[in-house]
Design an enzyme around this catalytic site. Structure first.
Site, PDB file in Angstrom:
ATOM      1  N   GLU A  93       0.730  -1.262   0.155  1.00 44.34           N
ATOM      2  CA  GLU A  93      -0.009   0.076   0.016  1.00 44.34           C
ATOM      3  C   GLU A  93       0.943   1.145   0.029  1.00 44.34           C
ATOM      4  O   GLU A  93       2.025   1.346   0.550  1.00 44.34           O
ATOM      5  CB  GLU A  93      -0.874   0.023   1.297  1.00 44.34           C
ATOM      6  CG  GLU A  93       0.011   0.127   2.528  1.00 44.34           C
ATOM      7  CD  GLU A  93      -0.626   0.096   3.763  1.00 44.34           C
ATOM      8  OE1 GLU A  93      -1.628  -0.529   3.963  1.00 44.34           O
ATOM      9  OE2 GLU A  93      -0.186   0.758   4.716  1.00 44.34           O
ATOM     10  N   CYS A 120       0.932  -4.153  15.203  1.00 41.91           N
ATOM     11  CA  CYS A 120       1.306  -3.674  14.065  1.00 41.91           C
ATOM     12  C   CYS A 120       0.521  -4.672  13.042  1.00 41.91           C
ATOM     13  O   CYS A 120       0.953  -5.847  13.239  1.00 41.91           O
ATOM     14  CB  CYS A 120       2.600  -3.436  13.562  1.00 41.91           C
ATOM     15  SG  CYS A 120       2.948  -3.246  11.818  1.00 41.91           S
TER      16      CYS A 120
HETATM   17  N1  SAH Z   1       9.033  -0.542  10.208  1.00 40.47           N
HETATM   18  C1  SAH Z   1       9.291   0.935  10.079  1.00 40.47           C
HETATM   19  C2  SAH Z   1       8.294   1.647   9.195  1.00 40.47           C
HETATM   20  C3  SAH Z   1       6.876   1.334   9.137  1.00 40.47           C
HETATM   21  S1  SAH Z   1       6.085   1.480  10.408  1.00 40.47           S
HETATM   22  C4  SAH Z   1       9.015   0.990  11.688  1.00 40.47           C
HETATM   23  O1  SAH Z   1       8.605   0.430  12.215  1.00 40.47           O
HETATM   24  O2  SAH Z   1       9.384   2.267  11.815  1.00 40.47           O
HETATM   25  C5  SAH Z   1       5.621   3.020  10.381  1.00 40.47           C
HETATM   26  C6  SAH Z   1       4.936   3.351  11.683  1.00 40.47           C
HETATM   27  O3  SAH Z   1       3.562   3.133  11.756  1.00 40.47           O
HETATM   28  C7  SAH Z   1       5.747   2.986  12.845  1.00 40.47           C
HETATM   29  O4  SAH Z   1       5.870   4.423  13.641  1.00 40.47           O
HETATM   30  C8  SAH Z   1       4.768   2.111  13.578  1.00 40.47           C
HETATM   31  O5  SAH Z   1       4.914   2.018  14.674  1.00 40.47           O
HETATM   32  C9  SAH Z   1       3.324   2.842  13.076  1.00 40.47           C
HETATM   33  N2  SAH Z   1       2.225   1.976  13.387  1.00 40.47           N
HETATM   34  C10 SAH Z   1       2.167   0.681  13.259  1.00 40.47           C
HETATM   35  N3  SAH Z   1       0.945   0.149  13.505  1.00 40.47           N
HETATM   36  C11 SAH Z   1       0.297   1.168  14.034  1.00 40.47           C
HETATM   37  C12 SAH Z   1      -0.882   1.181  14.701  1.00 40.47           C
HETATM   38  N4  SAH Z   1      -1.929   0.081  14.604  1.00 40.47           N
HETATM   39  N5  SAH Z   1      -1.311   2.580  14.977  1.00 40.47           N
HETATM   40  C13 SAH Z   1      -0.550   3.330  15.033  1.00 40.47           C
HETATM   41  N6  SAH Z   1       0.549   3.559  14.487  1.00 40.47           N
HETATM   42  C14 SAH Z   1       1.223   2.325  13.895  1.00 40.47           C
HETATM   43 FE1  SF4 Z   2       7.354  -1.269  11.493  1.00 43.80          FE
HETATM   44 FE2  SF4 Z   2       7.211  -3.284  13.306  1.00 43.80          FE
HETATM   45 FE3  SF4 Z   2       5.270  -2.908  11.673  1.00 43.80          FE
HETATM   46 FE4  SF4 Z   2       7.387  -4.032  10.792  1.00 43.80          FE
HETATM   47  S1  SF4 Z   2       6.106  -4.888  12.365  1.00 43.80           S
HETATM   48  S2  SF4 Z   2       6.224  -2.478   9.750  1.00 43.80           S
HETATM   49  S3  SF4 Z   2       9.147  -2.828  12.157  1.00 43.80           S
HETATM   50  S4  SF4 Z   2       5.972  -1.355  13.102  1.00 43.80           S
END
Ligand code: SAH
Ligand code: SF4
Length: 359
Positions: A93, A120
């Site tokens: 996405e 996540c």
């Molecule tokens: N893997 C990298 C980049 C992608 S995640 C990282 O973890 O930084 C990008 C952002 O989205 C991160 O700060 C992650 O913590 C946030 N994120 C993931 N799941 C989320 C959720 N359910 N609610 C709010 N933010 C979320």
């Molecule tokens: Fe980022 Fe953790 Fe989601 Fe991977 S699992 S995309 S490291 S927030």
């Protein structure tokens, strides 16, 4: 037939090598690079400052091919979420967030993610594949050119699906194209790589490209971080904070790292958490971005109340940290990390969505 080389993901340097190998002048690289990334032209036939023989040769050995937009979803606030189909058939996405003069693109670097952070949706899907550099820069190309009337993207965040620093080479190659004056010409401040803390690669970024860094911290002690960001077991907080300092070290001008902190009800949102966070970050030049947890199906976590969120924020501000609260954008399109691909069928049936069939 031999597989054609996709030039979309080539930085200028790589494209120069490509033309030198064809025994063509290096200058051809600049011409082709500008056609692709500044004019949005994909067909060599329309690259009119190349001679006919070269155009013919290029058509036989190479192509310029972005990934496909499979679906587009628009939220009431103007946020657009795109479902992108890779050559392999896997889906990722990207999200476009308009905000006044700014237009931010949230880009994916992997299909799925192996790191399994507990909050996540992408992590819950597991790891599928790394994106190639053409599939990463292809997202920016699509955002700028698939609909010519729109304003170009002004800011990029690697906060879509995946862990960018576990797909290092392709992410660096695409970031070089984003920065190049002969392509998108975005400055360091406009490109942010977000990482959950891949320490050795944080230390390597500056050797290749000058971009901004965001670190997804989410916890202020190892015990909790081990649990919610499991990569912490490999690279604990002490190493992570030190790598952030090293990242900033060789730069004279005033710089900072963005610390991302998801607030999850009853997990990391108490004032004790905030106090520990202040201590942990006391010697690091940083700004803090608080992100209220965005709920998705299958997760037991909740977003804290507005009062708790506010108290956490004010505490950090009173301790002298520049602290922002990420407002929820694109609510109707599940615009947090990995959520669309995670519930595609449901999203399409969802009431709040306006879905436009792809191009
Ligand atoms: N893997 C990298 C980049 C992608 S995640 C990282 O973890 O930084 C990008 C952002 O989205 C991160 O700060 C992650 O913590 C946030 N994120 C993931 N799941 C989320 C959720 N359910 N609610 C709010 N933010 C979320
Ligand atoms: Fe980022 Fe953790 Fe989601 Fe991977 S699992 S995309 S490291 S927030």
């Amino acid at each position: 037939m031999q597989k054609k080389i996709n030039l979309l993901g080539y930085s200028l340097e790589s494209l120069e090598d490509f033309f030198l190998n064809l025994e063509e002048s290096k200058y051809r690289a600049s011409q082709v690079f500008k056609w692709i990334h500044q004019k949005g032209i994909l067909d060599f036939e329309f690259m009119t400052d190349l001679n006919k023989d070269l155009r013919k040769n290029l058509r036989s050995i190479a192509e310029v091919k972005p990934p496909q937009i499979e679906e587009e979803f628009t939220s009431n606030d103007g946020t657009k979420k795109f479902l992108i189909k890779l050559n392999s058939g896997s889906m990722v996405e990207m999200v476009v967030i308009p905000d006044g003069k700014r237009k931010t693109l949230c880009i994916s670097s992997q299909a799925g993610c192996a790191l399994q952070c507990s909050f996540c949706a992408t992590g819950a899907q597991g790891f599928d594949q790394n994106l190639r550099s053409d599939e990463i820069i292809g997202q920016l190309w699509l955002a700028n050119f698939y609909n010519n009337n729109e304003e170009p993207i002004s800011n990029i965040v690697f906060m879509g699906m995946g862990e960018p620093l576990l797909n290092f080479d392709a992410v660096i190659e695409s970031a070089k194209i984003m920065k190049d004056q002969k392509a998108y010409g975005l400055s360091r401040k406009k490109i942010t790589i977000s990482t959950s803390g891949i320490v050795p690669n944080i230390e390597r970024i500056n050797d290749f490209v000058d971009v901004s860094l965001a670190v997804s911290l989410h916890a202020s002690n190892d015990k909790l971080r081990d649990e919610i960001v499991p990569i912490n077991r490999k690279y604990p907080l002490k190493l992570l904070i030190q790598s952030c300092k090293n990242f900033l070290k060789n730069h004279q001008n005033r710089r900072h790292i963005t610390i991302e902190y998801i607030l999850i009800k009853g997990i990391n949102d108490s004032l004790d958490d905030a106090k520990r966070l202040v201590k942990l970050l006391s010697n690091l030049s940083c700004k803090i971005n608080l992100i209220p947890f965005n709920k998705f199906d299958g997760s037991n976590y909740e977003r804290p109340s507005d009062d708790i969120i506010h108290a956490f924020k004010i505490f950090l501000i009173n301790k002298g940290f520049i602290t922002t609260l990420r407002t929820t954008r694109g609510d109707g399109v599940d615009a947090a990390c990995g959520q669309l691909v995670g519930n595609l069928t449901k999203s399409i049936k969802g009431k709040k969505l306006i879905s436009h069939k792809s191009l």
